[in-house]
Write a protein that holds these residues in place. Structure first.
Motif, mmCIF file in Angstrom:
data_model
loop_
_atom_site.group_PDB
_atom_site.id
_atom_site.type_symbol
_atom_site.label_atom_id
_atom_site.label_comp_id
_atom_site.label_asym_id
_atom_site.label_seq_id
_atom_site.Cartn_x
_atom_site.Cartn_y
_atom_site.Cartn_z
ATOM 1 N N ARG A 86 1.019 -1.233 0.217
ATOM 2 C CA ARG A 86 0.169 -0.046 -0.162
ATOM 3 C C ARG A 86 1.476 1.584 -0.128
ATOM 4 N NH1 ARG A 86 -4.921 0.178 1.603
ATOM 5 N NH2 ARG A 86 -5.082 -2.525 2.449
ATOM 6 N N SER A 87 0.597 2.423 -0.933
ATOM 7 C CA SER A 87 1.576 3.469 -1.263
ATOM 8 C C SER A 87 1.078 4.014 0.498
ATOM 9 C CB SER A 87 0.793 4.166 -2.137
ATOM 10 O OG SER A 87 0.903 6.063 -2.139
ATOM 11 N N SER A 88 2.026 4.889 1.026
ATOM 12 C CA SER A 88 2.252 6.250 2.244
ATOM 13 C C SER A 88 1.984 6.665 1.940
ATOM 14 C CB SER A 88 3.744 6.347 2.932
ATOM 15 O OG SER A 88 4.113 6.352 1.567
ATOM 16 N N ARG A 89 1.723 7.235 0.964
ATOM 17 C CA ARG A 89 0.154 8.554 0.474
ATOM 18 C C ARG A 89 -1.318 8.487 -0.006
ATOM 19 N NH1 ARG A 89 3.079 12.973 -2.790
ATOM 20 N NH2 ARG A 89 1.360 13.871 -1.979
ATOM 21 N N ARG A 90 -2.242 8.777 0.309
ATOM 22 C CA ARG A 90 -2.999 8.500 -0.295
ATOM 23 C C ARG A 90 -3.393 9.481 -1.294
ATOM 24 N NH1 ARG A 90 -7.002 6.080 2.717
ATOM 25 N NH2 ARG A 90 -8.346 6.991 1.122
ATOM 26 N N ALA A 91 -4.009 8.770 -2.105
ATOM 27 C CA ALA A 91 -4.467 9.534 -3.627
ATOM 28 C C ALA A 91 -4.482 11.080 -3.241
ATOM 29 C CB ALA A 91 -4.887 8.591 -3.896
ATOM 30 N N ASN A 92 -5.689 11.074 -2.288
ATOM 31 C CA ASN A 92 -6.680 12.845 -2.654
ATOM 32 C C ASN A 92 -5.198 13.351 -1.669
ATOM 33 O OD1 ASN A 92 -6.460 11.442 0.416
ATOM 34 N ND2 ASN A 92 -8.812 11.667 -0.084
ATOM 35 N N GLU A 93 -4.434 12.899 -1.138
ATOM 36 C CA GLU A 93 -3.102 13.910 -0.497
ATOM 37 C C GLU A 93 -2.674 14.880 -0.931
ATOM 38 O OE1 GLU A 93 -1.083 11.865 1.877
ATOM 39 O OE2 GLU A 93 -2.714 11.194 3.358
#
Length: 93
Positions: A86-93
């Motif tokens: 899982r990416s450490s950053r969310r898509a909406n950040e």
């Protein structure tokens, strides 16, 4: 369509035998299908899913074909999906 019916139900004259007469398949209703599907989230990375599907070929347009054998069928399946990374950053950040 007619192509799928020909694939499953047609018997070309060169393949006809005494037990399997020649048959020209037509287009039309192939089957009626109903089913249910469900999924359960175990944790954020794991989901379990399953399905049950029932098929009825009773109204099949080619039920007179010598290759037509069954009027009903069923399928059952289970599986799981696991998120490997899982990416450490969310898509909406």
């Amino acid at each position: 369509d007619a192509r799928i019916h020909r694939y499953f139900y047609e018997v070309a004259p060169q393949y006809a035998t005494a037990d399997r007469p020649a048959y020209r398949a037509a287009g039309g209703l192939l089957l009626v299908r109903t089913g249910v599907f469900g999924t359960v989230r175990i944790d954020p990375d794991v989901r379990v899913f399953g399905f049950v599907r029932l098929d009825s070929y009773a109204g099949n347009a080619n039920k007179d074909s010598p290759l037509f054998e069954k009027t009903t069928g069923a399928s059952v399946g289970v599986g799981f999906a696991w998120t490997l990374a899982r990416s450490s950053r969310r898509a909406n950040e």
